[in-house]
Design an enzyme around this catalytic site. Structure first.
Site, mmCIF file in Angstrom:
data_model
loop_
_atom_site.group_PDB
_atom_site.id
_atom_site.type_symbol
_atom_site.label_atom_id
_atom_site.label_comp_id
_atom_site.label_asym_id
_atom_site.label_seq_id
_atom_site.Cartn_x
_atom_site.Cartn_y
_atom_site.Cartn_z
ATOM 1 N N ARG A 41 1.069 -1.100 0.085
ATOM 2 C CA ARG A 41 0.040 0.109 -0.004
ATOM 3 C C ARG A 41 0.714 1.325 0.241
ATOM 4 N NH1 ARG A 41 -5.516 -0.268 1.490
ATOM 5 N NH2 ARG A 41 -6.533 -2.185 0.969
ATOM 6 N N ASP A 153 -15.775 9.561 8.452
ATOM 7 C CA ASP A 153 -14.834 8.570 8.007
ATOM 8 C C ASP A 153 -13.660 9.291 8.195
ATOM 9 O OD1 ASP A 153 -14.940 5.626 6.630
ATOM 10 O OD2 ASP A 153 -13.050 6.644 6.197
HETATM 11 C C1 LIG Z 1 -14.848 -1.758 5.636
HETATM 12 S S1 LIG Z 1 -15.450 -0.125 5.735
HETATM 13 C C2 LIG Z 1 -17.126 -0.016 6.285
HETATM 14 C C3 LIG Z 1 -17.914 0.967 5.712
HETATM 15 C C4 LIG Z 1 -19.394 0.732 6.288
HETATM 16 N N1 LIG Z 1 -19.567 0.900 7.667
HETATM 17 C C5 LIG Z 1 -19.898 -0.573 5.958
HETATM 18 O O1 LIG Z 1 -20.232 -1.457 6.851
HETATM 19 O O2 LIG Z 1 -20.413 -0.847 4.767
HETATM 20 C C6 LIG Z 1 -14.539 0.551 7.053
HETATM 21 C C7 LIG Z 1 -14.212 1.941 7.114
HETATM 22 O O3 LIG Z 1 -13.655 2.544 8.417
HETATM 23 C C8 LIG Z 1 -12.923 3.662 7.849
HETATM 24 N N2 LIG Z 1 -11.999 3.646 9.245
HETATM 25 C C9 LIG Z 1 -10.828 3.062 9.730
HETATM 26 N N3 LIG Z 1 -10.341 3.575 10.786
HETATM 27 C C10 LIG Z 1 -10.903 4.739 11.213
HETATM 28 C C11 LIG Z 1 -10.950 5.534 12.158
HETATM 29 N N4 LIG Z 1 -9.897 5.283 12.961
HETATM 30 N N5 LIG Z 1 -11.836 6.510 12.316
HETATM 31 C C12 LIG Z 1 -12.756 6.614 11.253
HETATM 32 N N6 LIG Z 1 -13.024 5.770 10.265
HETATM 33 C C13 LIG Z 1 -12.155 4.730 10.191
HETATM 34 C C14 LIG Z 1 -12.160 3.294 6.831
HETATM 35 O O4 LIG Z 1 -11.628 4.376 6.158
HETATM 36 C C15 LIG Z 1 -13.223 2.707 6.005
HETATM 37 O O5 LIG Z 1 -13.917 3.431 5.114
#
Ligand SMILES: C[S@@+](CC[C@H](N)C(=O)[O-])C[C@H]1O[C@@H](n2cnc3c(N)ncnc32)[C@H](O)[C@@H]1O
Length: 285
Positions: A41, A153
């Site tokens: 990445r 996010d």
């Molecule tokens: C797999 S996606 C889930 C999206 C949606 N909630 C769903 O279930 O379809 C996980 C998301 O968490 C966000 N994320 C990861 N760590 C985070 C943090 N510390 N604070 C806020 N968002 C975070 C990522 O950028 C990503 O967009």
């Protein structure tokens, strides 16, 4: 994909340094098996920034001059997989049980606004799904209430996509043709834009879930969705995130997490709710 011969390799100390830094900044913990993932990445960032080693990259993001790069780091390391109407039994439970009950509580408190937080919203599919359900309830349970969905996010890239609100058919695959027609305008062969009725309900903001003091500035919510992100956190971070959610939820408010994410082990002041083929949590009275 194998690294080109000229690409730098990440050493074990570089991996540990980056892993600890990322954990401190985001709560995301990469174990040893994820070294290749991280290397893969970040490889492009090294190329773009003309850096020779991952140590130099770590020095950059740790220093004051690396603030902008930090945003890029968050974009690179997050996994943003999502889709509309993800985990249908849970969305149906939201529609049939959680929303009407939470609305009743809000009305009993004399609220004029009904607030939902989609924490870790990725590219917007989750908050717009919730907006669809709310739009369909506006002449029913939600009649007369103003609905506000806050979608947050850590990744600027997915937030920018979410604000555009244009999607392809793959991520929309769980919607019925009637839902697609009611809530989206087709713009191209495989481009569907969410209609203003949905867009005006949803606001977006960059919130890092490990920035616990920031939660308070978001206000109180009737329902919090935090799905498929707790899996990236260790127990210490989960516990604090859940405590923050607890504080921001209205009395007896609902918390919906991903279907593989149990918060049972944390004595967090939530009670487990069983719905048909889905589960959720509710703040204890
Ligand atoms: C797999 S996606 C889930 C999206 C949606 N909630 C769903 O279930 O379809 C996980 C998301 O968490 C966000 N994320 C990861 N760590 C985070 C943090 N510390 N604070 C806020 N968002 C975070 C990522 O950028 C990503 O967009």
């Amino acid at each position: 994909m194998p690294l080109p011969a000229a690409s730098p390799t990440m050493s074990a100390p570089e991996f540990q340094g980056l892993r600890d830094f990322i954990y401190a900044k985001t709560g995301i913990f990469f174990n040893e098996s994820k070294q290749y993932f991280l290397e893969n990445r970040l490889q492009r960032r090294l190329g773009d920034l003309k850096l020779r080693t991952y140590r130099e990259y770590l020095d950059l993001v740790q220093g004051g001059a690396g603030r902008e790069e930090l945003k890029q780091l968050f974009i690179e390391i997050t996994t943003n997989e999502t889709s509309f109407w993800r985990n249908p039994p849970q969305i149906e439970a939201f529609q049939r049980v959680v929303l009407p009950e939470a609305v009743k509580l809000a009305r009993d408190r004399g609220a004029t606004k009904f607030r939902i937080w989609s924490a870790a919203c990725s590219s917007g599919e989750e908050p717009y799904t919730l907006a669809m359900v709310c739009a369909e309830a506006k002449d029913g349970p939600l009649k007369g209430l103003q609905v506000e969905i806050l979608a947050t996010d850590i990744s600027e890239r997915v937030l920018a996509q979410a604000k555009q609100a244009v999607y392809g058919s793959y991520t929309l695959r769980n919607l019925s043709p009637a839902q697609l027609q009611r809530h989206f305008t087709q713009q191209g062969p495989d481009q569907f834009e969410a209609k203003p009725e949905l867009r005006q309900m949803v606001g977006f903001r960059n919130v890092n879930l490990v920035d616990y003091p920031a939660y308070r500035s978001l206000g109180t919510f009737d329902i919090i969705f935090c799905r498929n992100v707790l899996i990236y956190f260790d127990d210490a971070v989960k516990r604090k995130v859940l405590q923050g959610f607890h504080e921001q939820l209205a009395p007896r408010g609902y918390l919906l997490v991903g279907h593989s994410e149990s918060i049972h082990a944390f004595n967090t002041g939530f009670e487990l709710m069983h719905f048909s083929k889905a589960m959720g949590y509710r703040k204890r009275g």
